[in-house]
Design a protein around this motif. Structure first.
Motif, PDB file in Angstrom:
ATOM      1  N   ALA A 288     -10.662  36.240  11.663  1.00  0.00           N
ATOM      2  CA  ALA A 288      -9.077  35.957  12.225  1.00  0.00           C
ATOM      3  C   ALA A 288      -9.271  35.143  13.425  1.00  0.00           C
ATOM      4  N   CYS A 289     -10.044  35.510  14.642  1.00  0.00           N
ATOM      5  CA  CYS A 289     -10.127  34.792  15.808  1.00  0.00           C
ATOM      6  C   CYS A 289     -10.537  33.243  15.438  1.00  0.00           C
ATOM      7  N   ASN A 290     -11.653  33.037  14.555  1.00  0.00           N
ATOM      8  CA  ASN A 290     -11.920  31.636  14.476  1.00  0.00           C
ATOM      9  C   ASN A 290     -10.747  31.040  13.951  1.00  0.00           C
ATOM     10  N   THR A 291     -10.006  31.636  12.993  1.00  0.00           N
ATOM     11  CA  THR A 291      -8.633  31.073  12.600  1.00  0.00           C
ATOM     12  C   THR A 291      -7.703  30.390  13.496  1.00  0.00           C
ATOM     13  N   LEU A 292      -7.471  31.556  14.563  1.00  0.00           N
ATOM     14  CA  LEU A 292      -6.601  31.531  15.552  1.00  0.00           C
ATOM     15  C   LEU A 292      -7.150  30.345  16.716  1.00  0.00           C
ATOM     16  N   VAL A 293      -8.232  30.362  16.876  1.00  0.00           N
ATOM     17  CA  VAL A 293      -8.656  29.306  17.722  1.00  0.00           C
ATOM     18  C   VAL A 293      -8.756  27.917  17.122  1.00  0.00           C
ATOM     19  N   SER A 294      -8.897  27.717  15.928  1.00  0.00           N
ATOM     20  CA  SER A 294      -8.950  26.435  15.230  1.00  0.00           C
ATOM     21  C   SER A 294      -7.634  25.925  14.965  1.00  0.00           C
ATOM     22  N   GLU A 295      -6.692  26.914  15.426  1.00  0.00           N
ATOM     23  CA  GLU A 295      -5.008  26.224  15.187  1.00  0.00           C
ATOM     24  C   GLU A 295      -4.598  26.237  16.700  1.00  0.00           C
ATOM     25  N   GLY A 296      -5.693  26.457  17.619  1.00  0.00           N
ATOM     26  CA  GLY A 296      -5.362  25.882  19.058  1.00  0.00           C
ATOM     27  C   GLY A 296      -4.885  27.091  20.092  1.00  0.00           C
ATOM     28  N   PHE A 297      -5.137  28.274  19.596  1.00  0.00           N
ATOM     29  CA  PHE A 297      -4.527  29.309  20.580  1.00  0.00           C
ATOM     30  C   PHE A 297      -6.093  29.468  21.323  1.00  0.00           C
ATOM     31  N   THR A 298      -5.906  30.158  22.621  1.00  0.00           N
ATOM     32  CA  THR A 298      -7.103  30.438  23.355  1.00  0.00           C
ATOM     33  C   THR A 298      -7.270  32.007  23.276  1.00  0.00           C
ATOM     34  N   LEU A 299      -8.654  32.459  23.259  1.00  0.00           N
ATOM     35  CA  LEU A 299      -8.607  33.788  23.105  1.00  0.00           C
ATOM     36  C   LEU A 299      -9.447  34.325  24.322  1.00  0.00           C
ATOM     37  N   SER A 300      -9.006  35.602  24.914  1.00  0.00           N
ATOM     38  CA  SER A 300      -9.616  36.191  25.863  1.00  0.00           C
ATOM     39  C   SER A 300     -10.152  37.406  25.735  1.00  0.00           C
ATOM     40  N   LEU A 301     -10.996  38.084  26.396  1.00  0.00           N
ATOM     41  CA  LEU A 301     -11.442  39.637  25.963  1.00  0.00           C
ATOM     42  C   LEU A 301     -11.164  40.387  27.270  1.00  0.00           C
ATOM     43  N   ASP A 302     -10.136  41.177  26.729  1.00  0.00           N
ATOM     44  CA  ASP A 302      -9.530  41.833  27.841  1.00  0.00           C
ATOM     45  C   ASP A 302     -10.410  43.358  28.151  1.00  0.00           C
ATOM     46  N   ASP A 303     -10.304  43.800  29.375  1.00  0.00           N
ATOM     47  CA  ASP A 303     -10.845  45.161  29.671  1.00  0.00           C
ATOM     48  C   ASP A 303     -12.454  45.302  29.425  1.00  0.00           C
ATOM     49  N   PHE A 304     -13.104  43.969  29.929  1.00  0.00           N
ATOM     50  CA  PHE A 304     -14.601  43.879  29.507  1.00  0.00           C
ATOM     51  C   PHE A 304     -15.234  44.675  30.356  1.00  0.00           C
ATOM     52  N   GLY A 305     -16.216  45.443  29.660  1.00  0.00           N
ATOM     53  CA  GLY A 305     -17.264  46.101  30.568  1.00  0.00           C
ATOM     54  C   GLY A 305     -16.577  47.673  30.328  1.00  0.00           C
ATOM     55  N   THR A 306     -15.615  47.914  30.023  1.00  0.00           N
ATOM     56  CA  THR A 306     -15.241  49.190  29.446  1.00  0.00           C
ATOM     57  C   THR A 306     -15.120  49.877  28.122  1.00  0.00           C
ATOM     58  N   GLY A 307     -15.210  48.561  27.155  1.00  0.00           N
ATOM     59  CA  GLY A 307     -14.889  49.052  25.869  1.00  0.00           C
ATOM     60  C   GLY A 307     -16.393  49.263  25.111  1.00  0.00           C
ATOM     61  N   HIS A 308     -16.458  49.148  23.876  1.00  0.00           N
ATOM     62  CA  HIS A 308     -17.561  49.199  23.089  1.00  0.00           C
ATOM     63  C   HIS A 308     -18.238  48.114  22.449  1.00  0.00           C
ATOM     64  N   ALA A 309     -17.652  47.118  23.086  1.00  0.00           N
ATOM     65  CA  ALA A 309     -17.996  45.623  22.216  1.00  0.00           C
ATOM     66  C   ALA A 309     -19.533  45.302  22.551  1.00  0.00           C
ATOM     67  N   SER A 310     -20.404  44.663  21.496  1.00  0.00           N
ATOM     68  CA  SER A 310     -21.892  44.496  21.764  1.00  0.00           C
ATOM     69  C   SER A 310     -21.833  43.205  22.418  1.00  0.00           C
ATOM     70  N   ALA A 311     -22.868  42.949  22.846  1.00  0.00           N
ATOM     71  CA  ALA A 311     -23.050  41.655  23.754  1.00  0.00           C
ATOM     72  C   ALA A 311     -22.946  40.619  22.877  1.00  0.00           C
ATOM     73  N   LEU A 312     -23.246  41.056  21.319  1.00  0.00           N
ATOM     74  CA  LEU A 312     -23.297  39.937  20.418  1.00  0.00           C
ATOM     75  C   LEU A 312     -21.763  39.298  20.044  1.00  0.00           C
ATOM     76  N   SER A 313     -20.888  40.435  20.404  1.00  0.00           N
ATOM     77  CA  SER A 313     -19.629  39.926  20.019  1.00  0.00           C
ATOM     78  C   SER A 313     -18.971  38.767  21.080  1.00  0.00           C
ATOM     79  N   LEU A 314     -19.743  38.765  22.045  1.00  0.00           N
ATOM     80  CA  LEU A 314     -19.524  37.778  23.313  1.00  0.00           C
ATOM     81  C   LEU A 314     -20.022  36.393  22.465  1.00  0.00           C
ATOM     82  N   VAL A 315     -21.048  36.505  21.842  1.00  0.00           N
ATOM     83  CA  VAL A 315     -21.749  35.257  21.278  1.00  0.00           C
ATOM     84  C   VAL A 315     -20.815  34.718  20.102  1.00  0.00           C
ATOM     85  N   ASN A 316     -20.511  35.737  19.230  1.00  0.00           N
ATOM     86  CA  ASN A 316     -19.926  35.260  17.770  1.00  0.00           C
ATOM     87  C   ASN A 316     -18.338  34.956  18.019  1.00  0.00           C
ATOM     88  N   LEU A 317     -17.728  35.398  18.974  1.00  0.00           N
ATOM     89  CA  LEU A 317     -16.318  35.079  19.150  1.00  0.00           C
ATOM     90  C   LEU A 317     -16.008  34.004  19.709  1.00  0.00           C
TER      91      LEU A 317
END
Lengths: 188, 616
Positions: free
Chosen positions: B483-512
């Motif tokens: 879904a993120c890839n689709t949104l970006v390809s359509e021109g939207f920009t994506l930010s990751l909120d609350d970085f450091g407090t959640g459970h995202a793996s470092a890999l999600s920074l690379v993949n998204l």
């Protein structure tokens, strides 16, 4: 057709082939889990559909299905109060044929909506007796052949049956010629 | 007296007409009898014997044949043959007639087997031809036979209807899968029990049921439900009303006053039994359970539905606590529920009245003072309670399933503001909106955004979407990534909120396809004077910059913290230090001034929102 006949077919299939086969036949006849009350009139189309489904399932011609069933019916009917009437006071094969007619005649008097057939027996001195089968339904003559064979067997006689006149070939009604080959045909 | 001539009849015709006759002399001695009777009873039994020793009149009782039977003349008689016993179906019917035989007076007993003809034929060896052709006995036979068939038909039909009724009744009152009474039966029995006195209801709901269904299939789910039903029966015993309410919810209703401690102990035992493994397809599976308890005493005025609702409230709380401890419904819990219902109704009203509005907190680049954009934040402009922060209503909205409606309302408000700004010549570079996991997994979300932008003439590149980091912990990460890839390809920009407090793996920074990460205030605030925060913040900034992502810090209220973060490489900020969240007009005015000249304004910002903002 009155339910007794349909029930006879059902019992015959259950006895000879089991519940699974009966279920398949009902499915083919579009009559799921068919059960019948003996003295209730059912649409003739149900009977024809069952015979046709039996024929298809057992891979037998419909005429042969009817003949086998007619033969079976002789024994089956003894378990029913109405069927017992055929045997009341009947000692010989000819008594039984007459009993068959009397039974139907009395059913006709009491429950005309069942439209039962008539069996007129003409005894002949030369031994070529004639049985007139008069029915409002078509295509059931082979069942009469089975009935005659079954009754003859019960009485310990051998009978030669010729289908002389056939309604399906334009005759007014079916006529069978019966020649009793052995055993006591009549109390005479 | 007779008007016609006397009739004489031959013996042969007499036999044909009255085959069941008995001829008596005036002393009651039998002179002759019809052939079928002779066949039936034997000539020796009949001829020359007194009638009393052969038969007796059963009805009417006062008829005596021994004295010439004159008192029976003209009456219908029922006679029993001594040789055949007293059975009703061995009796014959008839009348006595005075006749003259060879000039001597005699009594003729004219009988017929009538409705008993069948018994005489089937059991006593007579034939149809033995019956008189004129007495109609033979005609009764088919009638009786048909009647018998119809009675059999009727019996069969009755039996089959009774069986069908039993099945239907069972189906109507029981759950087919577990065999427990269903909701219908429960409500009936519960009402009956409540009429008698105090009733305690334990409402059990399975934990991880959906997980079992999703992972092992519905057959495993069914096995779990059967396991639950078996546990319920085992723990509660046969005397307690148990039922499956529907889905994975079960009820036990205990009658009589019981101390809370006993109810809790029972519920704990139920949960403990439930958590034991059960076998499915060779595997040992386990589910958990939560239990809510409610009681209706004899004095309470409470319907069965309300009692179940109370138990449900307690169950909901037990579920939220998540510690497998049973919860008993209390007045406080009911009040909290009332509050929740009032608040959710108020939220629905507020949505209709468009009271949920976007406020804006600008995001700035501290190096140049440039306004990057603003994050749109939801506020409830309540007509009575004033301006409400999300903490006042978001929990209730989430529980009432209203988050998406609030988001949609807020999004409309934010985009309207952006369009209005454009029309007023205030070209705010970008508005950032928070998106939920529900948005990202909704296949129509992207189209909806486009439609909302199109009708306002706004480019997709001016809309930033902020994803809360916690959403990536969900197992649907693949779907979210797509879904993120689709949104970006359509021109939207994506930010990751609350970085450091959640459970995202470092890999999600690379993949998204992210453009920016937002460092949470937990790491940013006070960073200048806290070595551990500093170390952590430095790592986060380093990780993001290595991936060539913009880094923005939130919640920095101190110049020293700003400096410290800038020294680490984080130059973008969204914080009270620069600007608080403000209503559209104030925020746009602030941004307009800074956009015109980034250096004209110091960090002092209008404070309009805080003047009236209510926080939980």
């Amino acid at each position: 057709m009155y339910g007794l006949v349909n029930n006879g077919i059902r019992t015959f299939i259950l006895d000879a082939h089991g519940e699974e086969t009966w279920a398949i036949i009902c499915e083919k006849a579009s009559l799921p889990n068919a059960e019948f009350e003996n003295m209730t009139a059912y649409d003739d189309a149900d009977t024809y559909a069952i015979v046709s489904a039996v024929s298809e399932t057992l891979d037998l011609p419909a005429d042969e299905v009817l003949r086998v069933f007619g033969h079976y019916w002789v024994g089956f009917s003894k378990s029913t109060a109405i069927g017992k009437l055929i045997d009341h006071g009947a000692e010989t094969f000819i008594d039984r044929i007459r009993g068959l007619d009397e039974m139907h005649e009395r059913v006709q008097m009491t429950m005309p909506h069942l439209d039962p057939p008539s069996f007129e027996f003409e005894e002949s001195d030369d031994g070529n007796h004639r049985l007139h089968y008069i029915s409002g339904r078509e295509g059931l003559a082979p069942m009469v052949v089975g009935l005659i064979q079954g009754m003859a067997e019960e009485c310990g006689v051998s009978v030669d049956i010729s289908h002389r006149e056939c309604r399906s070939r334009g005759a007014e009604h079916d006529i069978f010629e019966l020649r009793i080959e052995s055993g006591a045909a009549s109390a005479a | 007296m007779s008007d016609g001539p006397d009739v004489s009849i031959s013996r042969g015709n007499f036999e044909v007409l009255l085959p069941f006759h008995v001829l008596l002399d005036t002393k009651g001695v039998i002179q002759s009898a019809g052939l079928p009777l002779t066949k039936l009873l034997g000539a020796k039994t009949l001829i020359g014997r007194h009638v009393d020793s052969v038969l007796k009149v059963v009805k009417p009782r006062n008829i005596d044949l021994s004295g010439g039977a004159r008192d029976g003349f003209g009456k219908r008689l029922t006679v029993a043959f001594s040789a055949l016993g007293e059975r009703a179906d061995a009796r014959a019917f008839g009348m006595t007639i005075a006749v003259t035989v060879v000039g001597e007076p005699h009594v003729l007993l004219a009988l017929t087997p009538g409705v008993n003809a069948r018994n005489f034929i089937e059991n006593h060896g007579l034939k149809i031809s033995d019956l008189g052709p004129s007495d109609g006995s033979a005609d009764i036979l088919p009638l009786l036979a048909m009647q018998e068939e119809m009675l059999e038909d009727s019996k069969r039909k009755s039996a089959s209807l009774a069986a069908a009724r039993d099945v239907a009744e069972r189906l109507a009152n029981h759950d087919a899968l577990t065999g427990l009474p269903n909701r219908r039966a429960l409500m009936r029995e519960l009402k009956r029990a409540m009429d008698k006195g105090t009733v305690n209801v334990l409402h059990m709901d399975l934990d991880r049921f959906k997980e079992i269904n999703d992972t092992f299939g519905h057959a495993a789910g069914d096995a779990a439900l059967k396991h639950a039903a078996a546990c319920l029966r085992e723990v509660m015993g046969d005397d307690v009303l148990t039922a499956r309410l529907g889905g994975d919810e079960f009820i036990a209703a205990l009658e009589g006053t019981r101390p809370d401690a006993e109810l809790r102990a029972l519920a704990r035992r139920l949960v403990a039994t439930m958590t034991e493994t059960f076998e499915f397809g060779g595997e040992a599976l386990a589910v958990g359970a939560s239990v809510g308890i409610a009681t209706k005493t004899q004095d309470d005025v409470l319907s069965a539905e309300a009692l179940l609702h109370h138990a449900d409230l307690a169950l909901y709380k037990a579920k939220r606590l998540g510690n497998h401890e049973p919860v008993i419904c209390s007045p406080e819990l009911r009040r909290a529920q009332e509050d929740f219902q009032n608040l959710s109704a108020d939220i629905r009203r507020g949505l209709v009245e468009r009271e949920f509005q976007a406020h804006f907190q600008p995001q700035v680049d501290a190096r140049t003072g440039t306004v990057l954009g603003a994050e749109a934040l939801v506020r409830w402009n309540h007509p009575r309670r004033g301006l409400l922060a999300p903490s006042e209503f978001l929990d209730a909205a989430a529980r009432a399933g209203l988050i998406r409606q609030i988001d949609a309302s807020m999004r409309r408000s934010a985009l309207d503001a952006l369009a209005l700004g454009d029309s007023q010549g205030i070209a705010v570079p970008k508005i950032n909106l928070n998106v939920t996991i529900g948005d990202l997994t909704d296949p129509e979300f992207c189209d909806l955004l486009f439609w909302e932008l199109d009708i306002r003439g706004i480019e997709a590149s001016r809309l930033g979407l902020e994803i809360v980091e916690a959403v990536f912990f969900d197992e649907n990460s693949k779907e979210i990534e797509q879904a993120c890839n689709t949104l970006v390809s359509e021109g939207f920009t994506l930010s990751l909120d609350d970085f450091g407090t959640g459970h995202a793996s470092a890999l999600s920074l690379v993949n998204l396809p992210l453009s920016m990460v937002k460092i949470d205030r937990a790491f940013a605030a006070g960073v200048a004077n806290d070595a551990r925060r500093q170390a952590m913040a430095r790592s986060l900034v380093s990780m993001a910059t290595t991936l060539e992502l913009e880094v923005l810090a939130e919640g920095v209220d101190d110049e020293a913290d700003v400096a410290a973060l800038q020294e680490m490489g984080c130059h973008c900020f969204q914080s009270f230090h620069f600007c608080r969240p403000m209503p559209r007009e104030a925020a746009f005015k602030w941004m307009s001034a800074r956009l015109a000249d980034p250096n004209t304004l110091d960090h002092a910002t209008p404070d309009q929102e805080d003047n009236g903002l209510r926080m939980a």
